[in-house]
Design a protein around this motif. Structure first.
Motif, PDB file in Angstrom:
ATOM      1  N   ASN A 157     -61.784 -49.927 -22.431  1.00  0.00           N
ATOM      2  CA  ASN A 157     -60.410 -49.605 -22.814  1.00  0.00           C
ATOM      3  C   ASN A 157     -59.510 -50.822 -22.600  1.00  0.00           C
ATOM      4  OD1 ASN A 157     -58.592 -47.630 -23.804  1.00  0.00           O
ATOM      5  ND2 ASN A 157     -57.736 -47.422 -21.753  1.00  0.00           N
TER       6      ASN A 157
ATOM      7  N   VAL B 115     -70.772 -46.337 -25.443  1.00  0.00           N
ATOM      8  CA  VAL B 115     -69.490 -46.962 -25.760  1.00  0.00           C
ATOM      9  C   VAL B 115     -69.668 -48.429 -25.389  1.00  0.00           C
ATOM     10  CG1 VAL B 115     -67.012 -47.024 -25.304  1.00  0.00           C
ATOM     11  CG2 VAL B 115     -68.238 -44.836 -25.218  1.00  0.00           C
TER      12      VAL B 115
ATOM     13  N   SER C   8     -65.667 -52.100 -35.579  1.00  0.00           N
ATOM     14  CA  SER C   8     -64.224 -52.250 -35.724  1.00  0.00           C
ATOM     15  C   SER C   8     -63.901 -52.769 -37.124  1.00  0.00           C
ATOM     16  CB  SER C   8     -63.687 -53.224 -34.678  1.00  0.00           C
ATOM     17  OG  SER C   8     -62.313 -53.439 -34.877  1.00  0.00           O
TER      18      SER C   8
ATOM     19  N   PHE D 195     -58.700 -52.292 -28.406  1.00  0.00           N
ATOM     20  CA  PHE D 195     -59.414 -51.013 -28.397  1.00  0.00           C
ATOM     21  C   PHE D 195     -58.777 -50.081 -27.375  1.00  0.00           C
ATOM     22  CE2 PHE D 195     -62.568 -48.336 -26.288  1.00  0.00           C
ATOM     23  CZ  PHE D 195     -63.172 -47.698 -27.353  1.00  0.00           C
ATOM     24  N   TYR D 196     -58.497 -48.851 -27.811  1.00  0.00           N
ATOM     25  CA  TYR D 196     -58.027 -47.811 -26.894  1.00  0.00           C
ATOM     26  C   TYR D 196     -58.914 -46.594 -27.063  1.00  0.00           C
ATOM     27  CZ  TYR D 196     -53.906 -50.663 -26.178  1.00  0.00           C
ATOM     28  OH  TYR D 196     -53.076 -51.694 -25.861  1.00  0.00           O
ATOM     29  N   ALA D 197     -59.459 -46.096 -25.954  1.00  0.00           N
ATOM     30  CA  ALA D 197     -60.367 -44.962 -25.967  1.00  0.00           C
ATOM     31  C   ALA D 197     -59.625 -43.632 -26.075  1.00  0.00           C
ATOM     32  CB  ALA D 197     -61.232 -44.967 -24.707  1.00  0.00           C
TER      33      ALA D 197
ATOM     34  N   CYS E  83     -61.665 -43.495 -31.622  1.00  0.00           N
ATOM     35  CA  CYS E  83     -60.846 -44.413 -30.843  1.00  0.00           C
ATOM     36  C   CYS E  83     -59.640 -44.842 -31.661  1.00  0.00           C
ATOM     37  CB  CYS E  83     -61.645 -45.646 -30.414  1.00  0.00           C
ATOM     38  SG  CYS E  83     -62.105 -46.740 -31.774  1.00  0.00           S
TER      39      CYS E  83
ATOM     40  N   GLU F 197     -56.277 -45.136 -36.254  1.00  0.00           N
ATOM     41  CA  GLU F 197     -57.328 -44.233 -35.787  1.00  0.00           C
ATOM     42  C   GLU F 197     -58.642 -44.606 -36.458  1.00  0.00           C
ATOM     43  OE1 GLU F 197     -55.670 -40.418 -36.801  1.00  0.00           O
ATOM     44  OE2 GLU F 197     -54.632 -40.286 -34.874  1.00  0.00           O
TER      45      GLU F 197
ATOM     46  N   PRO G 126     -60.518 -39.750 -22.946  1.00  0.00           N
ATOM     47  CA  PRO G 126     -60.999 -40.491 -24.117  1.00  0.00           C
ATOM     48  C   PRO G 126     -61.321 -39.546 -25.276  1.00  0.00           C
ATOM     49  CG  PRO G 126     -62.685 -40.402 -22.421  1.00  0.00           C
ATOM     50  CD  PRO G 126     -61.447 -39.814 -21.825  1.00  0.00           C
TER      51      PRO G 126
END
Length: 167
Positions: A151, A147, A94, A100-102, A125, A135, A110
């Motif tokens: 999410n 992963v 990160s 965090f959004y998948a 992600c 993004e 996802p």
């Protein structure tokens, strides 16, 4: 009657000038702006008597308590640690603190899941920080092995998000 934006502009102009006090009356409304050690703003209508502002310190800004990060189950944490220790895998980390959004929306699938092939610069992600959706792209060509976050989980700067078997 002045609009909020006009009042804000007045405050900025007075702040930049050498004026220490500004009074404005119109249609029963009165605005008094005084500049001393700090800027104090007083807005009152005709029905309310005007009270002088005494060198008032600006209000303290309190920050909201930080939310607790979502914790994965012990089994998932163990698997993650074992996969993270494999030095042949590339870690996508990160670049910021955020959520965090998948997927791009709750209804969509996802961006990537284990077994998917990714190319350099493909979106893997989204990290939401301060209401901005950023993004995150893969830095290498390869296959998503794992992963590492869930999410909606809060992530830290530099925290590994994905493990990629680089080609």
């Amino acid at each position: 009657m002045l609009k909020i934006q006009e009042i804000r502009e007045l405050i900025k102009l007075i702040d930049k000038s050498s004026i220490n006090e500004f009074k404005y009356e119109n249609d029963g409304s009165k605005i008094v702006l005084k500049k001393n050690a700090g800027t104090a703003v007083s807005y009152q209508t005709e029905e309310v008597p005007v009270q002088p502002v005494v060198n008032q310190a600006p209000p303290a800004i309190e920050s909201a308590p930080a939310a607790e990060p979502v914790k994965a189950s012990p089994e998932v944490q163990q698997e993650s640690k074992a996969a993270e220790e494999d030095s042949s895998l590339h870690k996508v980390v990160s670049p910021m603190v955020g959520t965090f959004y998948a997927a791009s929306s709750p209804d969509d699938g996802p961006f990537v899941k284990p077994g998917d092939q990714v190319s350099k610069d493909s979106i893997v992600c989204i990290i939401e920080a301060m209401k901005l959706f950023n993004e995150i792209e893969s830095e290498v060509n390869g296959e998503i092995v794992k992963v590492l976050v869930e999410n909606g989980q809060l992530v830290e700067y530099g925290q590994p998000l994905f493990l990629v078997k680089a080609e």
